[in-house]
Design a protein around this motif. Structure first.
Motif, short mmCIF file in Angstrom:
data_model
loop_
_atom_site.label_atom_id
_atom_site.label_comp_id
_atom_site.label_asym_id
_atom_site.label_seq_id
_atom_site.Cartn_x
_atom_site.Cartn_y
_atom_site.Cartn_z
N ARG A 170 35.24 94.73 38.86
CA ARG A 170 34.31 95.19 37.84
C ARG A 170 32.96 95.57 38.45
O ARG A 170 32.33 96.58 38.08
N LYS A 171 32.50 94.77 39.41
CA LYS A 171 31.20 95.04 40.00
C LYS A 171 31.20 96.37 40.77
O LYS A 171 30.17 97.07 40.81
N ASP A 172 32.35 96.74 41.34
CA ASP A 172 32.43 98.02 42.04
C ASP A 172 32.43 99.18 41.05
O ASP A 172 31.80 100.22 41.29
N LEU A 173 33.14 99.01 39.95
CA LEU A 173 33.14 100.05 38.92
C LEU A 173 31.74 100.28 38.38
O LEU A 173 31.33 101.43 38.15
N ASP A 174 31.00 99.21 38.20
CA ASP A 174 29.63 99.34 37.70
C ASP A 174 28.77 100.16 38.65
O ASP A 174 27.84 100.86 38.23
N GLU A 175 29.06 100.06 39.95
CA GLU A 175 28.31 100.83 40.95
C GLU A 175 28.81 102.27 41.02
O GLU A 175 28.00 103.21 41.07
N GLY A 200 38.27 99.34 47.37
CA GLY A 200 37.64 99.76 46.13
C GLY A 200 38.65 99.93 45.01
O GLY A 200 38.47 99.42 43.92
N LEU A 201 39.71 100.66 45.29
CA LEU A 201 40.82 100.85 44.35
C LEU A 201 42.11 100.47 45.05
O LEU A 201 42.31 100.79 46.23
N ARG A 244 32.70 107.54 48.40
CA ARG A 244 31.30 107.90 48.66
C ARG A 244 30.37 106.69 48.60
O ARG A 244 29.25 106.74 49.10
N THR A 245 30.83 105.59 48.01
CA THR A 245 30.02 104.36 48.00
C THR A 245 30.40 103.44 49.16
O THR A 245 29.90 102.32 49.24
N GLY A 246 31.30 103.90 50.02
CA GLY A 246 31.70 103.11 51.18
C GLY A 246 32.95 102.28 50.97
O GLY A 246 33.37 101.54 51.88
N LYS A 247 33.56 102.38 49.81
CA LYS A 247 34.77 101.63 49.52
C LYS A 247 36.01 102.41 49.99
O LYS A 247 35.97 103.62 50.19
#
Length: 305
Positions: A174-179, A112-113, A202-205
């Protein structure tokens, strides 16, 4: 073709930012890299100077200092990259930095990051960051991995999950940030990137470190000078982070530790250092948490730009 948007923030550091722009120009390709600079309430507008260095620069000016999160968040709507790279303006890039980091994302969709190896600019043999340990939520303390070690290439082939990304250099899709959403702006200074890591998890990343890419950071090896602003936001946000990211029982246990051990120890230390002027700011920082919700936008500290 996939693109990366570099987002950086300037606050009254024109020469530092000029050096940063030269570094970006040297080590990136404008065809695949977009650069957005947010001028975060600086006293003087240096847009023309900055664009003379980097003509393709997307320049966004805020009339007031929005803080670390606020400044970075302001750039996100203008970013067109598939990957967003939040990079401090006091950093220096290296050859292959962005392609190497993008490749790590492609190899592992769970990231994720991602932060690279960070070396102190003032002594390029000393490591600042090679990952973080996990947080002890009862004390809100963790440890930096590799900090102050001599760089002997010991992390160069390591890419792995880590406790937290480093705010000086964080990349995401970008798509992960949007989520996930943007960084929380009510921290203003300190702990916002740690909070963001928790949101990604918390989003699974997952949060990753890679030693295959590195930057140089102009942050001093020595501990920064104490100030009312630094004291206030460090102690305010340490408690705010726990309130936002743990349950009520953990927050209760942390509060006991904070009020009976951590804060009294800090107060005694300030007294010994003849910095009694900082003690009221520590007290205000803790008091803020007992009179404000975790979503409050009231900083409790009057900022003078």
């Amino acid at each position: 073709m996939e693109r990366t948007t570099i987002i950086s923030v300037n606050y009254n550091q024109p020469q530092v930012t000029i050096d940063f722009l030269k570094s970006v120009k040297k080590y990136t390709d404008v065809g695949s890299t977009e650069l957005i600079l947010v001028d975060n309430g600086s006293l003087i507008n240096h847009e023309d100077t900055f664009k003379n260095i980097y003509p393709e620069l997307i320049y966004i000016r805020s009339d007031k200092n929005l803080g670390f999160a606020g400044g970075n968040n302001l750039a996100v709507p203008a970013a067109t990259g598939d990957f967003l790279f939040f990079l401090n303006n006091d950093t220096e890039l290296t050859e292959g930095l962005i392609p190497t980091m993008v490749e790590e994302f492609k190899k592992n969709p769970q990231i994720g990051l991602l932060s690279p190896l960070i070396i102190y600019h003032e002594n390029k043999t000393k490591i600042q960051y090679a990952g973080f340990s996990n947080m002890n939520y009862l004390t809100c303390r963790n440890k930096g991995i590799g900090n102050l070690e001599t760089d002997t290439n010991q992390y160069n082939n390591i890419s792995e999950e880590t406790g937290y990304a480093h705010g000086a250099a964080m990349m995401c899709r970008r798509k992960d940030l949007d989520e996930v959403g943007l960084m929380e702006e009510n921290y203003f200074l300190y702990y916002e990137e740690l909070d963001w890591c928790e949101k990604f998890r918390r989003t699974g990343k997952k949060i990753w470190f890679t030693g295959k890419a590195k930057i140089y950071h102009k942050e001093s090896i020595s501990v920064g000078k104490e100030s009312s602003l630094k004291t206030y936001f460090l102690y305010r946000n340490r408690m705010l982070f726990i309130r936002k990211n743990t349950n009520m029982f953990n927050t209760f246990l942390f509060s006991i530790f904070y009020l009976t051990i951590a804060c009294p120890k800090a107060i005694a230390s300030y007294a010994l250092q003849k910095r009694k002027d900082l003690i009221p700011w520590l007290i205000r920082a803790v008091a803020w948490n007992f009179s404000n919700k975790t979503t409050s936008t009231t900083l409790g500290y009057k900022l003078i730009n």
